[in-house]
Design a protein around this motif. Structure first.
Motif, PDB file in Angstrom:
ATOM      1  N   ALA A 112       0.894  -1.315   0.128  1.00 18.40           N
ATOM      2  CA  ALA A 112       0.024  -0.031  -0.035  1.00 18.40           C
ATOM      3  C   ALA A 112       0.937   1.301  -0.139  1.00 18.40           C
ATOM      4  O   ALA A 112       0.383   2.215  -0.452  1.00 18.40           O
ATOM      5  CB  ALA A 112      -0.873  -0.113   1.037  1.00 18.40           C
ATOM      6  N   THR A 113       2.211   1.205   0.337  1.00 22.88           N
ATOM      7  CA  THR A 113       2.771   2.304   0.333  1.00 22.88           C
ATOM      8  C   THR A 113       3.366   2.697  -0.802  1.00 22.88           C
ATOM      9  O   THR A 113       3.886   3.865  -1.293  1.00 22.88           O
ATOM     10  CB  THR A 113       4.303   2.089   1.184  1.00 22.88           C
ATOM     11  N   GLY A 114       3.415   1.766  -1.808  1.00 24.77           N
ATOM     12  CA  GLY A 114       3.988   1.866  -3.227  1.00 24.77           C
ATOM     13  C   GLY A 114       5.285   1.900  -3.319  1.00 24.77           C
ATOM     14  O   GLY A 114       5.985   2.264  -4.623  1.00 24.77           O
ATOM     15  N   ALA A 115       6.034   1.604  -2.479  1.00 27.53           N
ATOM     16  CA  ALA A 115       7.723   1.390  -2.297  1.00 27.53           C
ATOM     17  C   ALA A 115       8.155   0.582  -2.900  1.00 27.53           C
ATOM     18  O   ALA A 115       9.145   0.554  -3.490  1.00 27.53           O
ATOM     19  CB  ALA A 115       8.059   1.770  -1.136  1.00 27.53           C
ATOM     20  N   LEU A 116       7.321  -0.615  -3.088  1.00 29.93           N
ATOM     21  CA  LEU A 116       7.856  -2.014  -3.589  1.00 29.93           C
ATOM     22  C   LEU A 116       7.518  -2.283  -5.029  1.00 29.93           C
ATOM     23  O   LEU A 116       6.766  -1.751  -5.240  1.00 29.93           O
ATOM     24  CB  LEU A 116       7.434  -3.200  -2.667  1.00 29.93           C
ATOM     25  N   LEU A 117       8.528  -2.771  -5.651  1.00 29.94           N
ATOM     26  CA  LEU A 117       8.529  -3.197  -6.965  1.00 29.94           C
ATOM     27  C   LEU A 117       7.128  -4.159  -7.247  1.00 29.94           C
ATOM     28  O   LEU A 117       7.321  -5.283  -6.499  1.00 29.94           O
ATOM     29  CB  LEU A 117       9.631  -3.734  -7.526  1.00 29.94           C
ATOM     30  N   PRO A 118       6.243  -3.822  -8.118  1.00 32.20           N
ATOM     31  CA  PRO A 118       5.299  -4.940  -8.246  1.00 32.20           C
ATOM     32  C   PRO A 118       5.564  -6.047  -9.140  1.00 32.20           C
ATOM     33  O   PRO A 118       6.563  -5.782  -9.962  1.00 32.20           O
ATOM     34  CB  PRO A 118       3.889  -4.046  -8.862  1.00 32.20           C
ATOM     35  N   ALA A 121       3.310 -10.128 -14.545  1.00 35.18           N
ATOM     36  CA  ALA A 121       4.113 -11.153 -15.422  1.00 35.18           C
ATOM     37  C   ALA A 121       5.126 -10.892 -16.024  1.00 35.18           C
ATOM     38  O   ALA A 121       6.075 -11.917 -15.902  1.00 35.18           O
ATOM     39  CB  ALA A 121       2.628 -11.621 -16.374  1.00 35.18           C
ATOM     40  N   LYS A 122       5.357  -9.947 -16.515  1.00 33.45           N
ATOM     41  CA  LYS A 122       6.747  -9.580 -17.301  1.00 33.45           C
ATOM     42  C   LYS A 122       7.745  -9.657 -16.136  1.00 33.45           C
ATOM     43  O   LYS A 122       8.975 -10.438 -16.580  1.00 33.45           O
ATOM     44  CB  LYS A 122       6.755  -8.146 -17.711  1.00 33.45           C
ATOM     45  N   GLN A 123       7.885  -9.260 -15.072  1.00 32.07           N
ATOM     46  CA  GLN A 123       8.829  -9.254 -13.934  1.00 32.07           C
ATOM     47  C   GLN A 123       8.986 -10.605 -13.493  1.00 32.07           C
ATOM     48  O   GLN A 123      10.081 -11.122 -13.301  1.00 32.07           O
ATOM     49  CB  GLN A 123       8.475  -8.175 -12.943  1.00 32.07           C
ATOM     50  N   PHE A 124       8.065 -11.513 -13.216  1.00 30.40           N
ATOM     51  CA  PHE A 124       8.184 -12.709 -12.835  1.00 30.40           C
ATOM     52  C   PHE A 124       8.743 -13.601 -14.146  1.00 30.40           C
ATOM     53  O   PHE A 124       9.524 -14.588 -13.499  1.00 30.40           O
ATOM     54  CB  PHE A 124       6.546 -13.500 -12.668  1.00 30.40           C
ATOM     55  N   ASP A 125       8.376 -13.340 -15.182  1.00 29.99           N
ATOM     56  CA  ASP A 125       9.247 -14.176 -16.365  1.00 29.99           C
ATOM     57  C   ASP A 125      10.694 -13.834 -16.227  1.00 29.99           C
ATOM     58  O   ASP A 125      11.596 -14.989 -16.830  1.00 29.99           O
ATOM     59  CB  ASP A 125       8.801 -13.509 -17.636  1.00 29.99           C
ATOM     60  N   LYS A 126      11.120 -12.927 -15.699  1.00 32.11           N
ATOM     61  CA  LYS A 126      12.683 -12.522 -15.608  1.00 32.11           C
ATOM     62  C   LYS A 126      13.309 -13.615 -14.486  1.00 32.11           C
ATOM     63  O   LYS A 126      14.407 -13.771 -14.625  1.00 32.11           O
ATOM     64  CB  LYS A 126      13.073 -10.961 -15.121  1.00 32.11           C
ATOM     65  N   ILE A 127      12.465 -14.217 -13.661  1.00 37.87           N
ATOM     66  CA  ILE A 127      12.915 -15.078 -12.518  1.00 37.87           C
ATOM     67  C   ILE A 127      12.426 -16.544 -12.977  1.00 37.87           C
ATOM     68  O   ILE A 127      12.485 -17.356 -12.059  1.00 37.87           O
ATOM     69  CB  ILE A 127      12.803 -14.523 -11.110  1.00 37.87           C
ATOM     70  N   LYS A 146      -4.100  -8.009  -6.972  1.00 40.19           N
ATOM     71  CA  LYS A 146      -3.049  -7.002  -7.489  1.00 40.19           C
ATOM     72  C   LYS A 146      -1.983  -7.799  -7.680  1.00 40.19           C
ATOM     73  O   LYS A 146      -1.578  -9.053  -7.061  1.00 40.19           O
ATOM     74  CB  LYS A 146      -2.890  -5.952  -6.350  1.00 40.19           C
ATOM     75  N   ASP A 147      -1.037  -7.184  -8.353  1.00 37.96           N
ATOM     76  CA  ASP A 147       0.207  -7.914  -8.759  1.00 37.96           C
ATOM     77  C   ASP A 147       1.102  -8.037  -7.162  1.00 37.96           C
ATOM     78  O   ASP A 147       1.003  -6.851  -6.461  1.00 37.96           O
ATOM     79  CB  ASP A 147       1.169  -7.067  -9.685  1.00 37.96           C
ATOM     80  N   PRO A 148       1.854  -9.223  -6.768  1.00 40.95           N
ATOM     81  CA  PRO A 148       2.231  -9.416  -5.747  1.00 40.95           C
ATOM     82  C   PRO A 148       3.493  -8.265  -5.407  1.00 40.95           C
ATOM     83  O   PRO A 148       4.085  -7.716  -6.316  1.00 40.95           O
ATOM     84  CB  PRO A 148       3.028 -10.606  -5.785  1.00 40.95           C
TER      85      PRO A 148
END
Length: 438
Positions: A112-118, A121-127, A146-148
């Motif tokens: 909820a703070t908006g400080a963390l990287l969501p 799917a594209k970001q998950f694909d990188k890992i 919401k995206d984790p």
């Protein structure tokens, strides 16, 4: 949360509303980590018996990552008592790490703070893709729909650990499966300066974990469907009273446990002072404290009926640690590579073996190490009878407010004061009044 290892969470001194206006990260108060794409800072949570133990576990892996990628990782292991406040301060000041561990119960609050990287799917694909991870672990990585906000790293559940020698001496042939059995056994074991059950009354997160499940077993949740606190329902009040009554009424918990914080109950268990403890992934801590594996047993945490399952038969929150990235890191590529490394099949097996936790990476669970005495019950609980804590923005304030209320009720019990349904309800009402979203 957590490992949290059921750790104590200090009062949240920075409001989420403020944090939402000034999301941070990207530089380190220790001199900066983003002045070079070849350097990252990492705040790791305290998973082992001590911070030094964690440094010995993690540093060889960070060296391995540097050898593979050329990226140096500056490590700081942060005690649980400081971690949430440190993270909240970093979201407003910008003086934070690139990558950090969070107790999974905090995921929605920090999201909820908006400080963390969501993690879309594209970001998950990188890992390697989102489908590498167990669904229950992903369910504790952020608000539904919401995206984790983070990626599962270590998974844990609660279980009942018991001292085999003390059980034998008391003539108890098997661990209790219901709360009535636990109280009856606890009374047999509480004699000659020894006690039936351990608790950590000053450990706010542990308080929350225990009463969350006791309430769930009564069909009660701590928040309404629209995310508003609901701390004074009959089920919630009964859950807190049951937990505090283990000391106040049943007298199977030592009064001194009211002042216990992180891992003090584990020490008593390891020293044969307490016969039972409800804990997350405790094997590595017992070993570090000199207790051999054949001295203790493990069983599913009790439920009212004796048979764990879903709904009212849940017997653990989905515990664990997530790994997150500050959204405005200047080294997103390096941070992503580090998350990929830490959640790789090989590292997931190695680190979870070391800490006695369960890999949230599906492929890593096939290792025989996760079907031993120490891990089989945890793995089964996560698969069949664990449920996430409320994934709401105010979850971290809930841990602080209600965890403190339970701490104060334990203090009353230790002092010989009466703990009644009315006094419990009053304490929970006060906690609810302190919440921002009433």
């Amino acid at each position: 949360m957590s490992r949290i290892r059921a750790a104590a969470v200090g009062a949240v001194t920075v409001s989420l509303a403020l944090a939402a206006t000034a999301c941070g990260g990207g530089t380190s108060s220790g001199g900066g980590s983003n002045d070079s794409p070849k350097t990252l800072t990492y705040w790791a949570s305290n998973q082992g018996a001590s911070i030094q133990v964690d440094k010995k576990v993690l540093q060889p892996e960070l060296d391995k990552f540097e050898k593979q990628t050329g990226i140096k990782v500056k490590l700081e292991v942060v005690p649980w008592s400081d971690l949430l406040n440190r993270i909240m301060a970093a979201t407003t000041s910008g003086q934070g790490p690139d990558v950090l561990n969070i107790g999974n119960t905090w995921s929605a609050s920090l999201q909820a703070t908006g400080a963390l990287l969501p993690w879309d799917a594209k970001q998950f694909d990188k890992i390697g893709g989102k489908d590498r991870f167990v669904d229950s672990a992903l369910g504790a990585a952020g608000a539904q729909g919401k995206d984790p906000a983070a990626v599962p790293l270590y998974s844990m559940s609660y279980a009942l650990y018991y001292n085999k020698k003390m059980f034998k001496e008391a003539g108890i042939s098997k661990p209790p499966a219901t709360w009535d059995e636990l109280v009856a056994d606890g009374k047999k074991l509480s004699k000659d300066g020894k006690w039936g059950l351990a608790a950590e009354g000053s450990n706010l997160s542990n308080n929350i974990h225990q009463i969350f499940i006791l309430a769930k077993q009564r069909g009660a949740d701590w928040f309404t469907a629209d995310g508003k606190p609901d701390f004074t329902s009959a089920g919630a009040v009964a859950a807190v009273k049951q937990y505090v009554d283990f000391m106040a009424k049943d007298k199977i918990i030592a009064p001194g446990n009211a002042e216990y914080a992180q891992n003090q109950s584990m020490s008593d268990f390891s020293k044969n002072k307490t016969a039972m403890v409800l804990w997350q992934a405790a094997a590595s801590t017992f070993k570090a404290q000199g207790m051999s594996e054949d001295e203790w047993g493990i069983a599913p945490a009790p439920v009212q009926s004796g048979t764990p399952g879903t709904g009212k038969q849940a017997n653990s929150m989905v515990a664990g640690i997530n790994i997150a990235v500050f959204k405005n890191t200047k080294n997103l590529d390096g941070a992503t590579k580090f998350v990929k490394f830490m959640t790789s099949d090989a590292e997931s097996k190695l680190l979870n073996k070391t800490y006695g936790s369960i890999p949230p990476v599906k492929a890593a669970q096939d290792d025989p190490a996760f079907s031993t005495q120490a891990t089989a019950v945890l793995k089964q609980t996560l698969a069949t009878s664990a449920t996430p804590l409320p994934q709401v923005p105010d979850e971290s304030q809930f841990e602080t407010a209600v965890g403190t209320a339970v701490k104060e009720l334990f203090a009353d019990a230790a002092a010989g004061k009466s703990v009644t349904t009315e006094s419990v309800k009053a304490a929970l009402s006060k906690a609810q009044q302190s919440m921002p979203n009433q």
